[in-house]
Design an enzyme around this catalytic site. Structure first.
Site, PDB file in Angstrom:
ATOM      1  N   ASP A 188      33.275  -0.030  24.377  1.00 40.16           N
ATOM      2  CA  ASP A 188      33.605  -1.358  24.918  1.00 40.16           C
ATOM      3  C   ASP A 188      35.090  -1.628  24.693  1.00 40.16           C
ATOM      4  OD1 ASP A 188      33.910  -4.141  25.401  1.00 40.16           O
ATOM      5  OD2 ASP A 188      31.833  -4.513  24.818  1.00 40.16           O
ATOM      6  N   SER A 216      30.016 -11.425  24.791  1.00 37.26           N
ATOM      7  CA  SER A 216      31.456 -11.444  24.557  1.00 37.26           C
ATOM      8  C   SER A 216      31.866 -12.691  23.757  1.00 37.26           C
ATOM      9  CB  SER A 216      32.169 -11.360  25.913  1.00 37.26           C
ATOM     10  OG  SER A 216      33.519 -11.041  25.775  1.00 37.26           O
ATOM     11  N   HIS A 220      31.786  -2.972  29.030  1.00 36.23           N
ATOM     12  CA  HIS A 220      31.711  -4.205  28.246  1.00 36.23           C
ATOM     13  C   HIS A 220      30.286  -4.740  28.202  1.00 36.23           C
ATOM     14  CE1 HIS A 220      32.989  -7.790  26.324  1.00 36.23           C
ATOM     15  NE2 HIS A 220      32.987  -8.579  27.384  1.00 36.23           N
TER      16      HIS A 220
END
Length: 542
Positions: A484, A258, A512
């Site tokens: 995602d 991320s 995610h």
């Protein structure tokens, strides 16, 4: 090599999703959180509603202390003391894993002025269980998530073979928890901040957002004003190079999730020649402006809600919604609007589930499709006026303990970093129009994700959105997940294309990130890369 995902992964991903959700829960509330205020990671980039391309339309930039240095710090005598450090591992405090060792590392507060003072970075390690091949530095995202705490989950996410070969390294980046962590509201006021609610889109909601934006900015500046100018991602990337040297590595081997992909790409931008095995999972596109960032994520979460509801309706029994997916989405919005107006009771007689907490809990559920069954149960309870399970999910995502204390400062560290890393719109009226467009196009979470959450932040942004090529770095593996919601798939495509030797892996699924939760296909490719130096085939999908 990596085996198929073990049944273990759900528990670990629960912790991971909770930590990752801070990305959103903090991001969407720091500026307003009630009606078109902030965003976190986004999806559609240039195609987002109201996306702006003209730099003149964005707010004026300050200057990062970590860019335009006269020489490579690793070769500059002024930084020799930092680069000569050797890590002395010892016991950890506050980490619930027996094999984690901890240490500190000293870095300059201002990279362009090492005489201005130092800060201490917290570092953690799980030593390799077999013949050591090197150290794999990790970052779980946020920004603001503790990399030291995240080591608690790493054994469940990394294959046994990788854990045998690599020391697993986590660290709290500057501004996060143990590393000169920003201090803002106390726990009691944080409770109020996260739970305070007004009807979405109302004047009261706007006023509430302005109140909290000002209060958070004021408290962060009062308590941590001396470090706030130096928490941008380029500064953290410089810190990682000191960590690389202290680990005895000529090149940095790195796994970033991320926001951790943005940190990793920034490192590669500064030090392409020191890039080792790099895996960037759940990629952030560095060309995004703050408003693109927010609008795209609103789109991503709208898609995730639709996928969740389609799954719920297909499950049938236990699903509290009915009809078509659009009808179920309206039922969900009606439920959340009702909680805005009348909070639900919970098993704790001292606490209610407010609309803000309920929306945060539903956002958390969108991070991990393995949590969707629990989400159905939680929402079914809310339909029966019981907010207990949703409140529990909200507390886990905010790292709130039963005694009312918060384990980390992630709720505020995210703003301290994000507000430096991307400029927002210069014109307040344009920002409001953008927020309104996002709210209308993505009605479930657009009203809380669509606007500029840094408008009241005391420090100006210091970085212009721009592509990263990392010329000369060698292959960098970029992973995107098609469903995602937090770092939607177009971001991974964008970053992989920008990098001179970007290698794109695609996981066709929901949730995610992918490594550690794809069921084996992504894990096999990444493990072969880390262990055998086998670069995956660019464009592989599974």
């Amino acid at each position: 090599m990596a085996t198929a995902a073990r049944p273990r992964r759900l528990l670990a991903r629960l912790a991971a999703a909770a930590a990752a959700s801070l990305l959103v829960l903090s991001g969407c509330t720091i500026g307003d959180g009630r009606s078109g205020s902030e965003g976190s990671d986004d999806g559609g980039a240039a195609d987002a509603p109201g996306a702006e391309e003209d730099a003149s339309d964005r707010e004026e930039l300050g200057t990062s202390a970590a860019t335009d240095l006269p020489a490579d710090p690793a070769e500059d005598p002024a930084y020799a003391e930092y680069y000569a450090q050797e890590i002395e591992w010892g016991p950890c405090e506050g980490v619930a894993a027996l094999r984690v060792e901890c240490a500190t590392l000293t870095v300059p507060l201002a990279w362009d002025d090492p005489a201005a003072g130092d800060i201490e970075l917290a570092v953690g390690r799980i030593a390799a269980t077999g013949e050591r091949a090197g150290a794999l530095v990790t970052n779980p995202g946020g920004p603001g998530v503790s990399g030291v705490n995240y080591l608690e989950s790493m054994p469940y996410l990394i294959s046994e073979e990788v854990a045998e070969a690599y020391d697993l390294i986590g660290f709290d980046p500057r501004g996060v928890q143990r590393s000169a962590g920003v201090e803002c509201l106390d726990d009691e006021e944080t409770d109020e901040y996260l739970s305070d609610t007004a009807e979405m889109g109302s004047t009261e909601s706007d006023e509430l957002g302005e109140k909290w934006a000002a209060r958070v900015a004021e408290s962060c500046e009062a308590n941590s004003g001396d470090v706030l100018p130096y928490l941008d991602t380029y500064s953290s990337a410089r810190d990682m190079d000191v960590l690389r040297a202290a680990l005895g590595s000529e090149q940095l081997d790195y796994l970033g999730y991320s926001y951790g992909t943005y940190l990793g790409a920034s490192y590669a931008d500064l030090y392409p020649q020191r890039v080792g095995h790099f895996v960037l999972d759940g990629a952030v596109d560095p060309t995004l402006t703050r408003e693109q960032y927010a609008a795209g994520q609103a789109e991503g979460f709208e898609g995730a809600v639709e996928a969740f509801l389609a799954d719920c309706l297909e499950a049938g029994e236990g699903c509290p919604f009915h009809g078509t997916v659009p009808e179920a989405a309206q039922q969900l919005r009606d439920l959340l609007d009702g909680i805005d107006a009348e909070p639900l009771s919970t098993a704790d007689p001292q606490r209610q589930l407010t609309g803000a907490l309920a929306r945060g809990a539903v956002l958390t559920l969108m991070y991990e499709d393995g949590l969707w069954e629990q989400g159905r149960d939680a929402l079914a309870g809310a339909m029966e006026d019981d907010g207990t399970v949703l409140l529990s999910i909200s507390d886990r995502s905010n790292e709130r303990s039963l005694d009312g204390t918060y384990r980390t400062n992630a709720t505020f560290a995210i703003a301290a970093v994000n507000c430096l890393d991307r400029p927002g719109p210069a014109d307040e009226e344009a920002a409001e129009q953008q927020a309104q467009r996002v709210a209308e196009e993505f009605p479930t979470f657009g009203p809380m994700l669509g606007g500029d959450g840094c408008a009241r932040w005391p420090e100006p942004p210091v970085r212009e959105p721009a592509p990263i090529a990392a010329e000369g770095s060698g292959p960098i593996v970029v992973i995107g997940t098609t469903g995602d919601p937090a770092t939607p798939y177009p971001w991974a495509e964008g970053l992989a294309e920008q990098l001179e030797e970007g290698v794109l892996l695609t996981f066709e699924g929901n949730g995610h990130t992918a490594y550690g939760r794809s069921g084996g296909c992504i894990e096999e490719q990444v493990d072969a890369y880390l262990l055998l130096d086998t670069v995956p085939t660019d464009g592989l999908r599974c």
